[in-house]
Design a protein around this motif. Structure first.
Motif: not given
Lengths: 458, 458
Positions: A12-18, A65-70, A77-83, A240-241
């Protein structure tokens, strides 16, 4: 309450934007020269890239753009190992007898074992969204190929990997990993492309090269409507990613109650692991007056940032790609066969190169026996077995820590441990048994290949 | 707020005590017959074990305290990877089209890549505390040997591993991993022990066996004052140390807001991964009226719980160890060369055996092509590449999930994924290319070896 050894975050604390560094380059007085069309020498337009990449990635490549939404599907899928975890290297600090506080981010917990899935997943996603059915790519030792195989499997699209033939034959484990995730892996040069057939006609026993494999993957993507191409480093959208890494680190250092880092260290090949880890710190240097030193460590055998020239050059050996202004050793320079296969590249990301040219980052290089000495010191204190690539960062952090021992300063040092070494044990074997070769600066070869830099009319 | 994919705990929520099942066996009406001296047939005393194990571990072996405190120094090392993540397998549920909710605990994040360090670390610690300078052990494919090498390195004691010669030669990666952590690895049979020399005199080309390697490791420990021996499964204290797994799972299911599990599934070889995962659930069945089904999955090639007899037998092939009342296939039964090397054992933990005999747990067996099919289905949905051993648990969970699909029940299924398969890719290669052999129940061989069970006068 005792200090944490390992700082974990909830998903839930994973970044939501690159984070997009290009938004802040102007404020830092850095100009990013555009990529040029190899035929015309003119700046590249989106249409030039459309045969190879989906429009969403082409848009990210040039976005300011400074922030691009993930996208949510990518976050799932990121949640399989991130954060991923951040560690305080307390046992290693003690082994080094340093007053420095050392932290490391560990990206080896991803299914593919490195940071590469951070970009493979969104690349597969955007292609899937635009109706692409197949992706091609090249791979050397196989880290990028396995990351893309995993990502394509997650979104139900086909993946075809041209793997440098000598690696295909000598390092079968990553090939099997790709196949386990459903990819088709072809030894390159192959008889499936004009580029491959031409090489085989000239030399039926060719063991291949990354340059040849890129040519094959690009040719197949350019000539099939259902197929596009994916690249694992160098380009803006790839870096970026990867910025999820550095953003998480900043949050984790806060949780740890750590001081703002004096120095951050990462290895560089094409620049994506370095950029993803360091750019969020650079943002704070540019926009918030922080003064973190940012250090890139590269192999002496492929010292583009430290010994190359800053010039327009091709991204591949076969002169097929757009021209990129970067630190380069010359596009047909072939690095010595060091075990850090992910760092054996003649060039460098345009962003990282521009930062180096502007003096916003530092760079050092190191030979491979020294990096294995650092890796051994690290794994015997911390347990995790590092790949040869991040062992360059370990070595860099170790130099900073030993300097603190000299000076008595308790600096805060953070480095990126971008992958495990489970598929690199033969290189540890060579090191432990005195069979690991060292390679010096290839001065003559660099001077030779730099003579063949493309000549621009502009 | 969306449901979590991955439930992580802070190291501050790590269990501070191990759970000792022996405290609750009486309440469950289960009797645990004592180990017997192989010479006298009488129950074993602490002095009989003193040449091989430190007193602290001997005390744990016979303790009936419900909770045993985890020493702070052990907790400090655990924090390098614990608590391990618990996953909700949402993508795999979808692939299986099941209404079941599947969770899995992932122990592959440890430095050695499996659950084995959970006991290797305290074993090395208690030996170090009692002044032991060296530990010997045996290893087959190398999971236990690498865990003990890591643990000894953490506490600065020497580690010598007798590795079955055919694995030493054919599977060099885990050998190198052990050496990287500073261990000495010797192919067994060796010329360094009487046991090894006797084997080599009879057959200079012997490729070794786990039984021979145990004999060599035990002989060296018994004949050197500075050296003791460490075992990676079967014994009570080993299963005790592994209970950090199940305790964490219970806490994580609470965080996830999950229902109490209807069924929990783990693989069994000697029983330590199964016990460590399942005993905390068994505690709740015994003491809190819960009714979780507890399922052990073993290979058809070594079906001790499902096809063996419950009798006193030796723990090793060479008849050197104490006699243990357990489910056994006969101490000189040699399982077929399945890829799940960690499950190729003729016997079973005394605790797990007594539970099976009392009907408190279930057991099933399965052949290896079926477990690789399950593993492939899992990794293509969830990303993580499982080792062949936990793929038995994956197969077991899959049967439960498919039964739910039939019945329409939304059961909660939890299984233990006790290690990654990064060193097992050649077995995936064999499976993907149709070269993986299947092995049926070895009925005749079992009946033959059961004829040689030790005869007890009592």
């Amino acid at each position: 309450m005792s200090e944490l050894t390992k700082i974990v975050l909830s998903e839930r604390d994973m970044p939501t934007h690159w984070y997009n560094l290009n938004a802040d380059l102007g404020a830092a007085g850095v100009e990013l020269p555009p990529p040029l069309h190899p035929g015309t020498g003119q700046p590249l337009g989106p249409d030039d890239l459309a045969p190879l990449f989906p429009m969403a990635l082409i848009a990210q490549e040039v976005s300011t753009e400074r922030y691009i939404e993930i996208p949510e599907e990518v976050q799932e899928i990121y949640k399989l190992w991130r954060p991923t975890p951040l560690y305080r290297a307390r046992r290693w600090e003690k082994a080094l007898d340093t007053p420095a506080r050392i932290y490391y981010k560990y990206e080896g917990v991803s299914p593919a074992g490195s940071h590469k899935p951070n970009t493979a997943v969104p690349q597969a996603y955007y292609n899937m969204k635009e109706g692409v059915k197949r992706l091609t790519t090249e791979t050397g030792a196989g880290q990028w190929g396995s990351a893309l195989s995993f990502a394509c499997q997650m979104f139900g699209i086909e993946c075809k990997v041209y793997m440098v033939k000598i690696s295909y034959e000598q390092k079968p484990y990553r090939k099997i990993l790709m196949q386990t995730w459903g990819a088709t892996v072809v030894p390159s040069p192959s008889d499936q492309t004009n580029a491959g057939r031409a090489i085989l006609a000239a030399d039926p026993n060719s063991t291949g090269s990354l340059g040849i494999a890129i040519s094959e993957a690009v040719e197949e993507a350019a000539t099939r409507d259902d197929t596009k191409y994916a690249l694992g480093s160098v380009l803006n959208h790839v870096l970026l990613h990867q910025t999820v890494i550095g953003q998480e680190v900043i949050k984790q250092l806060e949780v740890a109650g750590a001081d703002w880092p004096d120095v951050v260290v990462a290895c560089t090949g094409g620049g994506s692991n370095f950029g993803g880890f360091a750019f969020p710190f650079l943002r704070e240097n540019i926009t918030a007056g922080k003064q973190t030193r940012i250090v890139a460590v590269e192999p002496a055998a492929a010292p583009s940032l430290t010994r190359g020239v800053y010039a327009y050059d091709f991204g591949d050996t076969a002169s097929l790609t757009p021209l990129i202004k970067m630190h380069t050793l010359g596009h047909d320079f072939v690095p010595a066969p060091i075990h850090a296969g992910g760092l054996r590249y003649h060039g460098m990301s345009a962003q990282v190169s521009a930062l180096k040219e502007a003096g916003l980052i530092e760079a050092v290089n190191v030979r491979q026996r020294a990096i294995f000495e650092a890796a051994l010191s690290f794994t015997r204190a911390e347990g995790i077995l590092p790949a040869p690539e991040p062992s360059h960062a370990i070595w860099g952090a170790m130099q900073e820590a030993l300097a603190c021992k000299e000076s008595g300063q308790a600096k805060t040092i953070v480095f990126n441990l971008c992958g495990h070494g489970h598929f690199d044990l033969s290189s540890y074997d060579a090191f432990l048994n005195g069979r690991l070769e060292d390679y010096d600066y290839p001065e003559e070869a660099i001077q030779e290949s730099l003579k063949r830099l493309p000549q621009l009319s502009g």
